[in-house]
Design a protein around this motif. Structure first.
Motif, PDB file in Angstrom:
ATOM      1  N   ALA A   1       0.816  -1.158   0.002  1.00  0.00           N
ATOM      2  CA  ALA A   1       0.008   0.051  -0.113  1.00  0.00           C
ATOM      3  C   ALA A   1       0.855   1.213   0.080  1.00  0.00           C
ATOM      4  O   ALA A   1       1.858   1.322   0.954  1.00  0.00           O
ATOM      5  N   LEU A   2       0.507   2.043  -0.967  1.00  0.00           N
ATOM      6  CA  LEU A   2       1.419   3.555  -0.943  1.00  0.00           C
ATOM      7  C   LEU A   2       0.455   4.507  -0.653  1.00  0.00           C
ATOM      8  O   LEU A   2      -0.512   4.888  -1.318  1.00  0.00           O
ATOM      9  N   ALA A   3       0.626   5.216   0.504  1.00  0.00           N
ATOM     10  CA  ALA A   3       0.011   6.527   0.777  1.00  0.00           C
ATOM     11  C   ALA A   3       0.835   7.606   0.458  1.00  0.00           C
ATOM     12  O   ALA A   3       1.993   7.961   0.393  1.00  0.00           O
ATOM     13  N   THR A   4       0.083   8.623  -0.230  1.00  0.00           N
ATOM     14  CA  THR A   4       0.438   9.931  -0.460  1.00  0.00           C
ATOM     15  C   THR A   4      -0.407  10.969   0.178  1.00  0.00           C
ATOM     16  O   THR A   4      -1.521  10.454   0.519  1.00  0.00           O
TER      17      THR A   4
ATOM     18  N   GLY B   1      -2.208  18.202   2.760  1.00  0.00           N
ATOM     19  CA  GLY B   1      -2.365  17.084   3.620  1.00  0.00           C
ATOM     20  C   GLY B   1      -3.457  16.274   3.280  1.00  0.00           C
ATOM     21  O   GLY B   1      -3.951  15.429   4.505  1.00  0.00           O
ATOM     22  N   ARG B   2      -4.313  16.210   2.310  1.00  0.00           N
ATOM     23  CA  ARG B   2      -5.218  15.093   1.974  1.00  0.00           C
ATOM     24  C   ARG B   2      -4.701  13.790   1.722  1.00  0.00           C
ATOM     25  O   ARG B   2      -4.036  13.818   0.352  1.00  0.00           O
ATOM     26  N   PRO B   3      -4.712  12.795   2.172  1.00  0.00           N
ATOM     27  CA  PRO B   3      -4.361  11.650   1.926  1.00  0.00           C
ATOM     28  C   PRO B   3      -4.972  10.699   0.848  1.00  0.00           C
ATOM     29  O   PRO B   3      -6.157  10.921   0.749  1.00  0.00           O
ATOM     30  N   SER B   4      -4.344   9.788   0.292  1.00  0.00           N
ATOM     31  CA  SER B   4      -4.938   8.938  -0.733  1.00  0.00           C
ATOM     32  C   SER B   4      -4.107   7.569  -0.515  1.00  0.00           C
ATOM     33  O   SER B   4      -2.859   7.680  -0.334  1.00  0.00           O
TER      34      SER B   4
ATOM     35  N   HIS C   1       6.720  13.143  -0.056  1.00  0.00           N
ATOM     36  CA  HIS C   1       6.857  12.388   1.328  1.00  0.00           C
ATOM     37  C   HIS C   1       5.797  11.244   1.030  1.00  0.00           C
ATOM     38  O   HIS C   1       4.704  11.663   0.704  1.00  0.00           O
ATOM     39  N   ALA C   2       6.096   9.997   1.481  1.00  0.00           N
ATOM     40  CA  ALA C   2       5.010   8.885   1.299  1.00  0.00           C
ATOM     41  C   ALA C   2       5.483   7.781   2.274  1.00  0.00           C
ATOM     42  O   ALA C   2       6.216   8.011   3.329  1.00  0.00           O
ATOM     43  N   ALA C   3       4.465   7.074   2.499  1.00  0.00           N
ATOM     44  CA  ALA C   3       4.447   5.921   3.276  1.00  0.00           C
ATOM     45  C   ALA C   3       3.916   4.694   2.573  1.00  0.00           C
ATOM     46  O   ALA C   3       3.171   4.769   1.712  1.00  0.00           O
TER      47      ALA C   3
END
Length: 199
Positions: free
Chosen positions: A33-36, A41-44, A77-79
């Motif tokens: 899973a890639l979170a951007t 600051g609105r995530p997807s 930046h990502a998670a």
């Protein structure tokens, strides 16, 4: 299953877990899973495939005009989250991202099946389309255009490398007393600090 150890090297531990996942997961052990997020600051989040990994970071590829591509270019930046259900393990990674060098993107693009390379030209990823026929028509157009010779990498298609500043390993333990350990550092090249977390 052995307990996690603060003395582990996070890259070596990840590599061993990924290898083990490849032996047990039925489909796409490299799925993550890639979170951007947008600049405000609105995530997807979405699933993508890890296509490269070493001590410099985690590499994946995309259309730069897609939602994730645009968000990563605007807010680098990502998670990431790997979840291997059959092994009852999870790895979470956070850090800055940057485009891979053109030569690296070219090498990976040229390793893809020809139809996938055509698809990279045909798909206007993340944008609305009137119907499936519209995509099939674009595939036919680019297949004709590149019927002979090499299919070049589109200028809007490349890869990102995340350089991790935080890697958390989680594994299931009896009675929900799970094993969690975090490796963190301020920047690439610095030593990792470690801490164990309550489950």
């Amino acid at each position: 299953m052995s307990a996690l150890d603060e003395a582990d090297d996070p890259f070596a531990l990840f590599e061993s877990w990924l290898t083990e996942a490849g032996e047990h997961e039925l489909n796409d052990p490299n799925a993550m899973a890639l979170a951007t997020a947008t600049p405000d600051g609105r995530p997807s989040i979405r699933m993508v495939l890890l296509k490269g990994f070493d001590a410099q970071g985690f590499v994946f590829y995309t259309n730069l005009e897609s939602r994730k591509g645009r968000e990563l270019l605007e807010n680098p930046h990502a998670a990431l989250c790997f979840h291997w259900k059959s092994l009852r393990r999870q790895v979470r990674v956070e850090g800055p991202v940057a485009l891979v060098p053109d030569a690296e993107a070219d090498e990976y693009f040229n390793s893809r099946p020809r139809d996938s390379r055509i698809g990279a030209w045909a798909s206007q990823q993340s944008r609305p389309m009137a119907g499936r026929f519209e995509l099939e028509k674009r595939v036919a157009q680019f297949a004709a255009k590149y019927a002979i010779g090499k299919v070049p990498r589109p200028p809007h298609w490349s890869g990102f490398r995340m350089t991790p500043t935080r890697i958390e390993f989680w594994q299931d333990r009896p009675f929900r007393l799970h094993d969690r350990i975090v490796f963190s550092r301020a920047a690439e090249g610095e030593d990792w600090s470690t801490e164990r977390l309550y489950p």
